[in-house]
Design a protein around this motif. Structure first.
Motif, PDB file in Angstrom:
ATOM      1  N   GLY A 358      -9.912   0.308  19.635  1.00  0.00           N
ATOM      2  CA  GLY A 358     -11.123   0.121  20.422  1.00  0.00           C
ATOM      3  C   GLY A 358     -11.612  -1.304  20.494  1.00  0.00           C
ATOM      4  N   ILE A 359     -11.005  -2.192  19.721  1.00  0.00           N
ATOM      5  CA  ILE A 359     -11.456  -3.586  19.727  1.00  0.00           C
ATOM      6  C   ILE A 359     -11.193  -4.190  21.106  1.00  0.00           C
ATOM      7  CG2 ILE A 359      -9.430  -4.921  19.029  1.00  0.00           C
ATOM      8  CD1 ILE A 359     -11.330  -6.004  16.727  1.00  0.00           C
ATOM      9  N   ARG A 360     -11.990  -5.171  21.494  1.00  0.00           N
ATOM     10  CA  ARG A 360     -11.875  -5.726  22.852  1.00  0.00           C
ATOM     11  C   ARG A 360     -11.536  -7.216  22.786  1.00  0.00           C
ATOM     12  NH1 ARG A 360     -17.412  -4.930  24.868  1.00  0.00           N
ATOM     13  NH2 ARG A 360     -17.862  -5.152  22.633  1.00  0.00           N
ATOM     14  N   LEU A 361     -10.596  -7.620  23.614  1.00  0.00           N
ATOM     15  CA  LEU A 361     -10.089  -8.986  23.595  1.00  0.00           C
ATOM     16  C   LEU A 361     -10.466  -9.685  24.899  1.00  0.00           C
ATOM     17  CD1 LEU A 361      -8.252 -11.163  22.294  1.00  0.00           C
ATOM     18  CD2 LEU A 361      -6.304  -9.999  23.352  1.00  0.00           C
ATOM     19  N   PHE A 362     -11.240 -10.739  24.791  1.00  0.00           N
ATOM     20  CA  PHE A 362     -11.600 -11.559  25.966  1.00  0.00           C
ATOM     21  C   PHE A 362     -10.877 -12.903  25.853  1.00  0.00           C
ATOM     22  CE2 PHE A 362     -15.683  -9.198  25.029  1.00  0.00           C
ATOM     23  CZ  PHE A 362     -15.455  -8.210  25.974  1.00  0.00           C
ATOM     24  N   VAL A 363     -10.151 -13.243  26.894  1.00  0.00           N
ATOM     25  CA  VAL A 363      -9.406 -14.503  26.865  1.00  0.00           C
ATOM     26  C   VAL A 363      -9.803 -15.341  28.067  1.00  0.00           C
ATOM     27  CG1 VAL A 363      -7.124 -15.587  26.892  1.00  0.00           C
ATOM     28  CG2 VAL A 363      -7.457 -13.394  25.717  1.00  0.00           C
ATOM     29  N   HIS A 364     -10.127 -16.591  27.810  1.00  0.00           N
ATOM     30  CA  HIS A 364     -10.266 -17.533  28.918  1.00  0.00           C
ATOM     31  C   HIS A 364      -9.860 -18.898  28.393  1.00  0.00           C
ATOM     32  CE1 HIS A 364     -14.119 -18.132  26.837  1.00  0.00           C
ATOM     33  NE2 HIS A 364     -14.197 -19.300  27.437  1.00  0.00           N
ATOM     34  N   GLY A 365      -9.853 -19.895  29.259  1.00  0.00           N
ATOM     35  CA  GLY A 365      -9.533 -21.220  28.746  1.00  0.00           C
ATOM     36  C   GLY A 365      -8.782 -22.084  29.719  1.00  0.00           C
ATOM     37  N   HIS A 366      -8.356 -23.221  29.171  1.00  0.00           N
ATOM     38  CA  HIS A 366      -7.753 -24.290  29.938  1.00  0.00           C
ATOM     39  C   HIS A 366      -6.237 -24.141  29.834  1.00  0.00           C
ATOM     40  CE1 HIS A 366     -11.853 -25.545  29.097  1.00  0.00           C
ATOM     41  NE2 HIS A 366     -11.566 -25.636  27.814  1.00  0.00           N
ATOM     42  N   ALA A 367      -5.666 -23.240  30.627  1.00  0.00           N
ATOM     43  CA  ALA A 367      -4.252 -22.922  30.460  1.00  0.00           C
ATOM     44  C   ALA A 367      -3.363 -24.127  30.702  1.00  0.00           C
ATOM     45  CB  ALA A 367      -3.862 -21.781  31.400  1.00  0.00           C
ATOM     46  N   GLY A 368      -3.821 -25.040  31.552  1.00  0.00           N
ATOM     47  CA  GLY A 368      -3.020 -26.226  31.828  1.00  0.00           C
ATOM     48  C   GLY A 368      -2.817 -27.101  30.610  1.00  0.00           C
ATOM     49  N   ASP A 369      -3.682 -26.978  29.623  1.00  0.00           N
ATOM     50  CA  ASP A 369      -3.533 -27.705  28.369  1.00  0.00           C
ATOM     51  C   ASP A 369      -3.002 -26.804  27.255  1.00  0.00           C
ATOM     52  OD1 ASP A 369      -5.167 -29.539  29.827  1.00  0.00           O
ATOM     53  OD2 ASP A 369      -6.946 -28.533  29.028  1.00  0.00           O
ATOM     54  N   GLY A 370      -2.693 -25.564  27.567  1.00  0.00           N
ATOM     55  CA  GLY A 370      -2.280 -24.621  26.528  1.00  0.00           C
ATOM     56  C   GLY A 370      -3.410 -24.185  25.623  1.00  0.00           C
ATOM     57  N   ASN A 371      -4.637 -24.371  26.080  1.00  0.00           N
ATOM     58  CA  ASN A 371      -5.820 -24.122  25.246  1.00  0.00           C
ATOM     59  C   ASN A 371      -6.504 -22.830  25.659  1.00  0.00           C
ATOM     60  OD1 ASN A 371      -8.967 -25.962  24.798  1.00  0.00           O
ATOM     61  ND2 ASN A 371      -8.122 -24.286  23.600  1.00  0.00           N
ATOM     62  N   LEU A 372      -6.501 -21.851  24.772  1.00  0.00           N
ATOM     63  CA  LEU A 372      -7.137 -20.564  25.049  1.00  0.00           C
ATOM     64  C   LEU A 372      -8.333 -20.355  24.126  1.00  0.00           C
ATOM     65  CD1 LEU A 372      -4.070 -18.150  25.356  1.00  0.00           C
ATOM     66  CD2 LEU A 372      -5.218 -19.460  27.165  1.00  0.00           C
ATOM     67  N   HIS A 373      -9.372 -19.795  24.701  1.00  0.00           N
ATOM     68  CA  HIS A 373     -10.480 -19.312  23.897  1.00  0.00           C
ATOM     69  C   HIS A 373     -10.288 -17.799  23.777  1.00  0.00           C
ATOM     70  CE1 HIS A 373     -12.081 -23.267  23.954  1.00  0.00           C
ATOM     71  NE2 HIS A 373     -12.177 -23.286  25.268  1.00  0.00           N
ATOM     72  N   VAL A 374      -9.989 -17.364  22.581  1.00  0.00           N
ATOM     73  CA  VAL A 374      -9.645 -15.969  22.312  1.00  0.00           C
ATOM     74  C   VAL A 374     -10.810 -15.347  21.563  1.00  0.00           C
ATOM     75  CG1 VAL A 374      -7.999 -14.456  21.145  1.00  0.00           C
ATOM     76  CG2 VAL A 374      -7.199 -16.595  22.198  1.00  0.00           C
ATOM     77  N   HIS A 375     -11.543 -14.516  22.256  1.00  0.00           N
ATOM     78  CA  HIS A 375     -12.763 -13.953  21.676  1.00  0.00           C
ATOM     79  C   HIS A 375     -12.563 -12.459  21.470  1.00  0.00           C
ATOM     80  CE1 HIS A 375     -15.292 -17.478  23.497  1.00  0.00           C
ATOM     81  NE2 HIS A 375     -14.350 -17.871  22.695  1.00  0.00           N
ATOM     82  N   VAL A 376     -12.810 -12.004  20.256  1.00  0.00           N
ATOM     83  CA  VAL A 376     -12.573 -10.606  19.919  1.00  0.00           C
ATOM     84  C   VAL A 376     -13.928  -9.932  19.681  1.00  0.00           C
ATOM     85  CG1 VAL A 376     -11.315  -9.019  18.431  1.00  0.00           C
ATOM     86  CG2 VAL A 376     -10.423 -11.346  18.816  1.00  0.00           C
ATOM     87  N   ALA A 377     -14.185  -8.871  20.459  1.00  0.00           N
ATOM     88  CA  ALA A 377     -15.461  -8.159  20.354  1.00  0.00           C
ATOM     89  C   ALA A 377     -15.244  -6.785  19.707  1.00  0.00           C
ATOM     90  CB  ALA A 377     -16.088  -8.001  21.740  1.00  0.00           C
ATOM     91  N   ARG A 378     -16.260  -6.363  18.984  1.00  0.00           N
ATOM     92  CA  ARG A 378     -16.154  -5.077  18.290  1.00  0.00           C
ATOM     93  C   ARG A 378     -16.065  -3.920  19.291  1.00  0.00           C
ATOM     94  NH1 ARG A 378     -21.677  -3.579  18.613  1.00  0.00           N
ATOM     95  NH2 ARG A 378     -23.019  -5.415  18.599  1.00  0.00           N
ATOM     96  N   PRO A 379     -15.503  -2.773  18.847  1.00  0.00           N
ATOM     97  CA  PRO A 379     -15.391  -1.619  19.741  1.00  0.00           C
ATOM     98  C   PRO A 379     -16.769  -1.176  20.238  1.00  0.00           C
ATOM     99  CG  PRO A 379     -14.080  -1.283  17.753  1.00  0.00           C
ATOM    100  CD  PRO A 379     -14.888  -2.523  17.527  1.00  0.00           C
ATOM    101  N   LEU A 380     -16.811  -0.719  21.468  1.00  0.00           N
ATOM    102  CA  LEU A 380     -18.054  -0.152  21.983  1.00  0.00           C
ATOM    103  C   LEU A 380     -18.440   1.017  21.088  1.00  0.00           C
ATOM    104  CD1 LEU A 380     -17.248  -0.272  25.799  1.00  0.00           C
ATOM    105  CD2 LEU A 380     -18.843  -1.737  24.535  1.00  0.00           C
ATOM    106  N   GLY A 381     -19.724   1.107  20.789  1.00  0.00           N
ATOM    107  CA  GLY A 381     -20.175   2.211  19.944  1.00  0.00           C
ATOM    108  C   GLY A 381     -20.286   1.836  18.477  1.00  0.00           C
TER     109      GLY A 381
END
Lengths: 456, 456
Positions: A358-381
């Motif tokens: 149930g954990i949730r993974l949000f990914v965004h970032g500067h892919a051209g630099d190989g730089n990802l912001h990997v944010h992990v959110a707790r399961p809903l509920g």
């Protein structure tokens, strides 16, 4: 010292760290910084340099011992010189990033470093952490934008390395050693920065791309098609796009959101000196070719400055706002060889889902630099207490996945106190030993920002 | 060891330095380098690392004591990996620069570092000296082209810093400290380098420009007009143009030479990803505007690959050949803030003429980087003995003029033994003291390339 400076200076912006200090000192010049450092050095008092206090890794917050003095650079806020023929800007460490950008713009020049916190972070803090941001693909990190620096050493001497030279091989690269050292080797009090022509034509588009492998294939084409004109390649995962639609609908998305369809959204920006029609044609060519080949299934090109700003607001503010409303999540600022991004995203997502249902993974970032912001959110509920049980394991899983692929667990946010304690798990022991030798050579008494970068 | 390796390894390419050594060792792998270094470290034997031995500052030549061992990296000549999605090339230090460029080109990529000695210099030597060359304006020096390195430390340990990351703030910037340290802090055995798209359209032109102030005014317009497309801005003084016409007429100059007319020649190159017609139009626009404003009085644009190569041959080989035929001259590789180039050229020329009647000043270089090659030739009618009397004073005059304008006396050729002894005259004592602390921290017994960079 203003009455409220001390409390604010003792806690970091995200309120993750809270410390104590003997005093907060606010010198107004390099000479005053040096005098303060000499005094504190004589009495062996630790020093925590601080700029805009917007860091994300606790690098500017003192520890709980109360032994240190916080040294604010905020009053060193003068633009010292602009040299238009040399395309350089010399300023003091306390100048706000946006003020530096505006000083350049007034002279028809671009200082490309760009961060969401530009209105409150200082250039000194950007130098201390070698800040990145959204323009790195074309212009590099803060280090790449810096020609010279002025430093107050651990003993309170002033090194004038404020050179405006693009080539200088007269000895060791002290400049780049101090940059990114988070105030642990010396205190940067001023810098000479590179300026660039203001681009004549900016093009901004958001593309719908099939899957993360498609994103990297598109990046390859964009680099080939735009060359040095490609200034932005920001990616947003299906899940984070959905989160904005749900929690921050005021950031009107140009495409509907469906987190189950594996469509990533990519914000592409190009900057050109040529004619607008040529730049538009080239952007259209790259997009049409990507659509024809099935990589991209839709795209919208900004037709006005307002629309361009709206696209960037989604990226720079909408993603963050949606996450704030969703609740605290475990943020990772990582970099990878670009070729490893697809399997990192796929396999880390699967491993997290398996280990933490149930954990949730949000990914965004500067892919051209190989730089990802990997944010992990707790399961809903689940409630915030979920993290008391799971945070350490979640972080270890993500960081191991990065390390296994030759990545870095500190891409652009610095080590601070957040990661000083785990660096030894991901770096060769020899590298840390070399870093400790450098630290001992330049700060023998260990008085500069102790416990940051290198754990005690 | 081949029978003739030892003698060649003991003298530098320009035959300015000649040394002795206990042995020349030629390990074939990083592990063998490390084993050799461990052994020599145990016995406290100095080590002189050597690549293609094409350096111009004696950095790879042992001293006369005969105590050192020359450690050749030439057999570490493998391309280890090319990662096209990450745009990186990983190779060993002994790979020839041109071989690295060709490896990239075979995969449709550009490795931009370009030097006249590319067929014999090694990438390891380029890293040791942070080599520059003709593409720095757009792509930076060797340091800016390098993402990761592998180093054998003074104690013979191997640091694997071969990361292919564009953002990595996990600790101090050891990479950039080793790069440019001329083998005095560690021995670079391999590197991960950045690749770029091959440009679709190259445009090359030679322009006649009125005076050195006109050259800098033209540079400003070129940066504004071409932005990141501007890859070359090479300047040639009236005197050196005349010298080619006189001594090397086989390099057919596109314009006649007259050293008295204060016309400088500028080689401009642009690299674009767009259509050829657009690139031609933009080049023509910039030239026409410069002609209209009286900066430029004539220009010729290369109409074929052969003509483009002929233009570059004048720059890369014609200037050198004409000087060789003219006789030895005192060469200075300096950099300046670009804004100070006009007064440096005018005032240094006048000061030399006043102090040394009849002396001749040849200036060329990479003006876009502020990098000038300032070559001073003896008066016509004097013999080589002229230099026994005047060399020291001539060098001091030029170097002081550079230092007074915030320039560097070592722009892209390194310090080596040529300038180690004078660095203290042009650098703050504190900076040299910091460098010595770093040296002591990483090479406590002073065994790595002693006497180079830092004088004993």
């Amino acid at each position: 010292m203003p009455g409220d400076a001390a409390p604010a200076a003792l806690v970091d912006m995200l309120q993750q760290y809270r410390g104590r200090a003997r005093a907060v000192v606010r010198p107004g010049s390099t000479a005053e910084v040096a005098a303060v450092v000499r005094l504190l050095h004589r009495h062996r008092v630790p020093i925590v340099p601080q700029g805009g206090n917007t860091g994300l890794a606790g690098g500017a917050t003192p520890d709980a011992s109360g032994e240190a003095v916080v040294l604010s650079l905020a009053r060193l806020d003068r633009i010292r010189a602009i040299d238009l023929d040399n395309d350089t800007l010399t300023l003091e460490a306390g100048v706000l990033l946006d003020a530096a950008r505006e000083a350049a713009q007034r002279e028809g020049r671009l200082f490309p470093l760009s961060l969401p916190s530009g209105g409150s972070c200082t250039v000194g803090g950007n130098l201390a952490t070698n800040a990145g941001g959204t323009q790195v693909l074309r212009f590099g990190n803060t280090r790449a934008l810096t020609l010279g620096i002025e430093v107050v050493t651990a003993e309170g001497e002033v090194w004038d390395g404020l050179r405006g030279l693009r080539k200088d091989n007269a000895g060791y690269d002290l400049r780049d050693l101090y940059i990114g050292s988070e105030g642990t080797l010396g205190i940067i009090t001023a810098a000479t920065l590179k300026l660039f022509p203001l681009p004549a034509v900016l093009q901004t588009a958001i593309l719908r791309v099939r899957g993360i492998a498609g994103v990297i294939a598109l990046l390859r084409r964009a680099r080939q098609g735009f060359g040095a004109s490609l200034t932005g390649f920001e990616i947003m995962s299906p899940t984070i796009w959905q989160l904005v639609a749900t929690h921050a609908p005021e950031y009107r998305l140009p495409f509907p959101a469906d987190e189950h369809d594996d469509v990533w959204h990519v914000l592409i920006e190009t900057a050109d000196e040529g004619r607008e029609a040529e730049a538009r044609d080239r952007l259209a060519e790259v997009i049409v070719a990507a659509v024809d080949d099935g990589l991209v299934d839709d795209a919208v090109v900004a037709e006005s400055l307002a629309q361009r700003q709206a696209f960037w607001r989604i990226r720079e503010h909408g993603l963050g706002e949606a996450q704030r409303r969703d609740g605290w999540n475990a943020k990772h600022d990582v970099s990878l060889p670009i070729s490893r991004i697809p399997d990192f995203v796929a396999e880390t997502g699967a491993a997290l889902a398996a280990a933490f249902p149930g954990i949730r993974l949000f990914v965004h970032g500067h892919a051209g630099d190989g730089n990802l912001h990997v944010h992990v959110a707790r399961p809903l509920g689940t409630g915030p207490e979920y993290w008391q049980t799971h945070e350490t394991a979640v972080r270890a899983l993500v960081q191991r996945a990065v390390a296994e692929r030759g990545g870095s667990i500190c891409a652009e946010h610095g080590v601070g106190q957040l990661k000083a304690g785990v660096l030894h798990e991901y770096k060769p022991a020899l590298e840390l030993a070399l870093m400790r030798r450098i630290k001992a050579a330049l700060d023998p008494h260990g008085l500069l920002n102790p416990g940051k970068v290198l754990a005690r």
